[in-house]
Design a protein around this motif. Structure first.
Motif, mmCIF file in Angstrom:
data_model
loop_
_atom_site.group_PDB
_atom_site.id
_atom_site.type_symbol
_atom_site.label_atom_id
_atom_site.label_comp_id
_atom_site.label_asym_id
_atom_site.label_seq_id
_atom_site.Cartn_x
_atom_site.Cartn_y
_atom_site.Cartn_z
ATOM 1 N N ALA A 17 0.840 -1.212 0.000
ATOM 2 C CA ALA A 17 0.000 0.000 0.000
ATOM 3 C C ALA A 17 0.874 1.260 0.000
ATOM 4 O O ALA A 17 0.545 2.257 -0.649
ATOM 5 N N THR A 18 1.997 1.187 0.706
ATOM 6 C CA THR A 18 2.874 2.365 0.789
ATOM 7 C C THR A 18 3.468 2.686 -0.579
ATOM 8 O O THR A 18 3.478 3.852 -1.001
ATOM 9 N N ILE A 19 3.929 1.660 -1.274
ATOM 10 C CA ILE A 19 4.559 1.939 -2.582
ATOM 11 C C ILE A 19 3.537 2.532 -3.559
ATOM 12 O O ILE A 19 3.841 3.488 -4.282
ATOM 13 N N LEU A 20 2.324 2.038 -3.527
ATOM 14 C CA LEU A 20 1.298 2.618 -4.421
ATOM 15 C C LEU A 20 1.066 4.087 -4.072
ATOM 16 O O LEU A 20 0.975 4.945 -4.951
ATOM 17 N N ALA A 21 1.009 4.378 -2.770
ATOM 18 C CA ALA A 21 0.792 5.776 -2.344
ATOM 19 C C ALA A 21 1.980 6.647 -2.782
ATOM 20 O O ALA A 21 1.805 7.804 -3.176
ATOM 21 N N LEU A 22 3.186 6.081 -2.720
ATOM 22 C CA LEU A 22 4.366 6.875 -3.090
ATOM 23 C C LEU A 22 4.368 7.223 -4.579
ATOM 24 O O LEU A 22 4.858 8.286 -4.977
ATOM 25 N N MET A 23 3.831 6.349 -5.398
ATOM 26 C CA MET A 23 3.826 6.621 -6.851
ATOM 27 C C MET A 23 3.044 7.896 -7.143
ATOM 28 O O MET A 23 3.519 8.782 -7.858
ATOM 29 N N THR A 24 1.837 8.014 -6.595
ATOM 30 C CA THR A 24 1.053 9.231 -6.873
ATOM 31 C C THR A 24 1.654 10.430 -6.139
ATOM 32 O O THR A 24 1.624 11.553 -6.631
ATOM 33 N N SER A 25 2.219 10.154 -4.964
ATOM 34 C CA SER A 25 2.783 11.255 -4.182
ATOM 35 C C SER A 25 3.971 11.904 -4.913
ATOM 36 O O SER A 25 4.044 13.126 -5.026
#
Ligand code: NAD
Length: 496
Positions: A273-281
């Protein structure tokens, strides 16, 4: 699927003053679609006389608009909201065409903009004061909020539709009149909104738009009839131009500036979940967002965790699909223009010179989907071994560049984030409530993300910022905007 472009035939953008579309006498510049690198419109750099005419119109409209009941003012906003919903797809595509962001990012921007109109529709309640009977025997005291007059609203290039809506709906809902100056790089979204404002039935002079640059901004700052300024843009402009001059002129001011956001990863974070959030961030809006992740801080001395986390980050980043934002399959659009791309490349070169390890080179990985020139495109870039004294570790890059650092523990990660001059939106990723609370308590940023990479406050919360990210006291959006756009008057009464 590639969506149809809404702007056709290179229109000349006009100013919207006193309910009329007026051609400017100023110099004319090109508005360029960065994906195709072609001119899509012409924009004027309006003159001092033109900003003065707009302020005059707003000032003349104020007495009647102020006397219009809050409920009637809210009805204009309800109509504007309905029109924005009807034109939702069109205004979203305009943003993509003039700015370059993906159509999904534009749709998100449109939604967030409309939400501010919706919240401002609550003005009869939001604007209420308070009272207390018998502050002394037979004497009552109450507070009322009154509008002040004319406000200037100045926007940046990165959210051409939404950002003026952080302020304008609250300003007019509370009975003020506004003059909006969009970024001259992206003037078309505010032109579309003004067309709908006109259709919604706002009286002439209540909502004005004047296109241009410094002459318009200085004309607002120096004008004695402008009561205050709501500004969003870079820190040098926010601090050295807007905040300073508003202080000298005795104007109210909201001045939102730049950012360098730290994303702190604890070893107990949910990796997927963190890596997915980092992509948009980091890479959403091509990194051109004051809420973008800039520095990724991985906490702990476990080299195995660091390596597997970073391998996954690099693998996921490498799959980002780059191209024209009107192509629905695309995940990252171009930078806004050639100069901004060159500036980001300058930061990549400085990272190399200062000894950071280039793990993913966006200069080489520009695989643009479709037949578009790569003039403004840049692939996502990842640097490891970044330190706080490097330019890429301390300054706002405003592009798709991730600077990765390591910290021994949470304390060190918080110190790293707090040592930066900016304080906009830091975030922590963890499974521990205790760590999250500690981070929230100690970190010096206006917004805090807990397992959230883009901490964008909803319209009914203030858009905060600390240190060099914000200059002023009250913020845009919601209750604080209502406070900013009104004066508190206290009445004490006794009857004999
Ligand atoms: P900018 O400061 O260059 O321009 C912002 C506005 O100010 C524009 O309308 C521009 O015409 C005007 N302007 C620029 N220089 C001026 C000067 N010297 N005198 C008078 N007016 C001037 O900012 P930008 O490049 O359009 O926007 C990007 C910046 O905005 C980034 O730093 C980003 O972080 C910041 N930003 C902050 C927030 C926030 O909420 N804190 C939100 C979005 C963007």
């Amino acid at each position: 699927m590639i969506l149809e472009e809404p702007i056709k035939g290179v229109p000349l953008v006009k100013n919207f003053i006193d309910g009329e579309w007026v051609e400017s006498k100023g110099e004319i510049r090109d508005v360029v679609n960065p994906a195709k690198y072609e001119v899509i419109a012409k924009v004027p750099i309006s003159t001092k006389d033109e900003i003065e005419a707009a302020v005059e119109a707003a000032k003349a409209a104020f007495p009647d608009w102020r006397r219009t009941t809050p409920l009637a003012r809210a009805r204009c906003l309800f109509r504007l909201k309905e029109l924005l919903e009807e034109h939702f797809e069109e205004v979203s595509r305009v943003q993509t065409q003039e700015h370059g962001k993906t159509i999904d990012e534009s749709r998100g921007e449109t939604r967030r903009g409309i939400e501010n109109v919706e919240v401002a529709c609550g003005v009869p309640t939001l604007m209420m004061g308070y009272n207390l009977e018998d502050i002394a025997t037979g004497i009552d005291e109450y507070l009322i909020r009154q509008p002040l007059g004319v406000f200037g609203i100045i926007g940046p290039f990165n959210f051409p539709f939404m950002i003026p809506l952080w302020s304008a709906p609250y300003a007019v809902a509370t009975g003020n009149c506004v003059v909006i100056k969009p970024s001259s790089e992206v003037p078309l979204s505010q032109m579309k909104i003004a067309e709908l404002v006109d259709e919604a039935g706002f009286p002439p002079g209540v909502w004005n738009v004047v296109n241009g640059g410094r002459t318009v901004v200085n004309g607002m700052l120096d004008h004695p009839d402008i009561q205050g300024i709501a500004f969003v843009g870079s820190t040098p402009t926010a601090r050295d131009v807007i905040y300073k001059r508003c202080g000298e002129m005795g104007k109210r001011v909201i001045a939102q500036g730049g950012a360098k956001n730290f994303m702190v990863i604890m070893p107990d974070a949910n990796v997927r979940a963190t890596i997915l959030a980092l992509m948009t961030s980091f890479f959403g809006n091509t990194g051109q967002r004051c809420l973008s992740g800039a520095n990724l801080v991985i906490v702990g001395e476990d080299d195995g965790f660091y390596k597997s986390f970073m391998d996954a980050v690099v693998a996921t980043t490498s799959k980002i699909v780059i191209g024209c934002g009107l192509d629905e399959s695309v995940q990252m659009g171009p930078l806004r223009d050639k100069e901004k791309k060159e500036k980001v490349i300058g930061y990549i070169e400085s990272g190399l010179q200062q000894g950071a390890k280039l793990r993913l080179d966006g200069r080489k990985n520009i695989k643009v989907v479709g037949d578009y020139p790569d003039t403004c495109f840049l692939g996502p870039t990842i640097f490891e071994d970044v330190t706080l004294d490097m330019k890429i570790g301390s300054e706002e890059i405003f592009g798709p560049v991730m600077s990765v650092m390591r910290a021994k523990n949470l304390d060190e990660a918080i110190e790293m984030a707090n040592s930066n001059l900016f304080g906009n939106a830091h975030a922590v990723f963890t499974a521990s409530g205790k760590i999250a609370r500690e981070f929230q308590y100690r970190v010096t940023s206006g917004s805090v993300g807990i397992n959230i990479g883009i901490v964008a406050p909803m319209a009914f919360f203030p858009f905060s910022g600390m240190k060099q990210s914000f200059f002023g006291i009250l913020h845009t959006q919601g209750q604080e905007a209502v406070r900013f756009f009104t004066e508190s008057k206290v009445v004490i009464q006794r009857w004999f």
